[in-house]
Design a protein around this motif. Structure first.
Motif, PDB file in Angstrom:
ATOM      1  N   ALA A  90       0.814  -1.222   0.000  1.00  0.00           N
ATOM      2  CA  ALA A  90       0.000   0.000   0.000  1.00  0.00           C
ATOM      3  C   ALA A  90       0.846   1.271   0.000  1.00  0.00           C
ATOM      4  CB  ALA A  90      -0.938   0.003   1.206  1.00  0.00           C
ATOM      5  N   GLY A  91       1.915   1.292   0.755  1.00  0.00           N
ATOM      6  CA  GLY A  91       2.689   2.522   0.893  1.00  0.00           C
ATOM      7  C   GLY A  91       3.540   2.876  -0.315  1.00  0.00           C
ATOM      8  N   HIS A  92       4.251   1.909  -0.858  1.00  0.00           N
ATOM      9  CA  HIS A  92       5.211   2.231  -1.917  1.00  0.00           C
ATOM     10  C   HIS A  92       4.653   2.031  -3.318  1.00  0.00           C
ATOM     11  CE1 HIS A  92       5.847  -2.121  -1.342  1.00  0.00           C
ATOM     12  NE2 HIS A  92       6.149  -2.132  -2.636  1.00  0.00           N
ATOM     13  N   SER A  93       3.431   1.548  -3.436  1.00  0.00           N
ATOM     14  CA  SER A  93       2.900   1.253  -4.773  1.00  0.00           C
ATOM     15  C   SER A  93       2.712   2.506  -5.623  1.00  0.00           C
ATOM     16  CB  SER A  93       1.586   0.482  -4.659  1.00  0.00           C
ATOM     17  OG  SER A  93       0.599   1.256  -4.001  1.00  0.00           O
ATOM     18  N   ALA A  94       2.324   3.615  -5.025  1.00  0.00           N
ATOM     19  CA  ALA A  94       2.057   4.828  -5.822  1.00  0.00           C
ATOM     20  C   ALA A  94       3.295   5.308  -6.576  1.00  0.00           C
ATOM     21  CB  ALA A  94       1.489   5.932  -4.932  1.00  0.00           C
ATOM     22  N   PRO A  95       4.400   5.606  -5.890  1.00  0.00           N
ATOM     23  CA  PRO A  95       5.549   6.085  -6.665  1.00  0.00           C
ATOM     24  C   PRO A  95       6.179   5.000  -7.531  1.00  0.00           C
ATOM     25  CG  PRO A  95       6.126   5.903  -4.335  1.00  0.00           C
ATOM     26  CD  PRO A  95       4.651   5.668  -4.445  1.00  0.00           C
ATOM     27  N   GLU A  96       6.159   3.750  -7.073  1.00  0.00           N
ATOM     28  CA  GLU A  96       6.814   2.685  -7.827  1.00  0.00           C
ATOM     29  C   GLU A  96       6.062   2.362  -9.116  1.00  0.00           C
ATOM     30  OE1 GLU A  96       7.731  -2.007  -7.176  1.00  0.00           O
ATOM     31  OE2 GLU A  96       8.236  -0.664  -5.523  1.00  0.00           O
ATOM     32  N   LEU A  97       4.783   2.113  -9.015  1.00  0.00           N
ATOM     33  CA  LEU A  97       4.012   1.756 -10.210  1.00  0.00           C
ATOM     34  C   LEU A  97       3.911   2.923 -11.187  1.00  0.00           C
ATOM     35  CD1 LEU A  97       1.172  -0.421  -8.642  1.00  0.00           C
ATOM     36  CD2 LEU A  97       3.277  -1.171  -9.769  1.00  0.00           C
ATOM     37  N   THR A  98       3.751   4.122 -10.659  1.00  0.00           N
ATOM     38  CA  THR A  98       3.686   5.303 -11.528  1.00  0.00           C
ATOM     39  C   THR A  98       5.003   5.493 -12.266  1.00  0.00           C
ATOM     40  OG1 THR A  98       2.112   6.315 -10.003  1.00  0.00           O
ATOM     41  CG2 THR A  98       3.174   7.767 -11.584  1.00  0.00           C
ATOM     42  N   ALA A  99       6.110   5.288 -11.575  1.00  0.00           N
ATOM     43  CA  ALA A  99       7.422   5.448 -12.212  1.00  0.00           C
ATOM     44  C   ALA A  99       7.617   4.430 -13.330  1.00  0.00           C
ATOM     45  CB  ALA A  99       8.532   5.311 -11.168  1.00  0.00           C
TER      46      ALA A  99
END
Length: 195
Positions: free
Chosen positions: A65-74
């Motif tokens: 949940a925490g790191h998915s936003a920047p990782e998947l977007t990148a």
């Protein structure tokens, strides 16, 4: 701890290598980028589905949940840059193929700098926040929601407020800047005659 620091280094290397593969495989006419994105989606989806199916979905979702936003977007941004490379090879427009590739490569390289920064941040969150197992799920999901909101706001608002007149002076595309090249609907330049 030392384990978290070691995992931070691993996550940086792993995520950056995936992003670089996603970007660079665009040189295979974009097909490589599509393949890498699909394979990563299938792998992540397969792991998520399996863990959810065998009753271990909660720890998995709390972890990502925490790191998915920047990782998947990148990774998606790296894919967009890779597709731009592929488009430059397949459909260069009025530019020479090599010129289109160089121009797309420069834009892609700039995008990849942002991708790198996002992945380092994602690796930091993954190593030092996501790995905390005792944290209640509602806190993990709340932080994840905040990071998704911040990531989306950064993407929507990023670059806004710059001086528009600096961009107005740029040609519409690189082909219109080349001598003798005229875009659709533009008047042809007068031919100078030597007398």
């Amino acid at each position: 701890s030392g384990d978290d620091l070691a995992m931070f280094g691993f996550y940086v290397m792993n995520n950056v290598s995936i992003a670089l593969r996603t970007f660079a495989s665009g040189l295979l006419a974009g097909i490589g980028t599509i393949f890498v994105l699909i394979m990563n989606g299938v792998m992540i989806g397969g792991v998520a589905g399996h863990l959810q199916g065998v009753g271990h979905g909660d720890p998995f979702w709390r972890f990502v949940a925490g790191h998915s936003a920047p990782e998947l977007t990148a990774i998606v941004l790296a894919g967009a840059a890779g597709m731009q490379l592929g488009l430059a090879l397949v459909a260069p427009g009025r530019r020479r193929r090599v010129d289109a590739l160089i121009e797309s490569g420069k834009v892609g390289a700039k995008l990849c700098l942002g991708v790198f920064a996002m992945l380092v941040f994602a690796a930091f969150v993954e190593a030092f926040w996501s790995s905390i197992g005792w944290m209640p799920a509602w806190i993990k999901f709340s932080v994840g929601g905040v990071l998704w909101t911040l990531t989306l706001l950064w993407l929507v608002l990023g670059g806004r407020g710059r001086d528009a007149s600096a961009h107005a002076a740029l040609p519409r595309d690189a082909s219109s800047a080349r001598p003798g090249m005229v875009g659709p609907g533009e008047p042809k330049p007068e031919v100078l005659r030597q007398g």
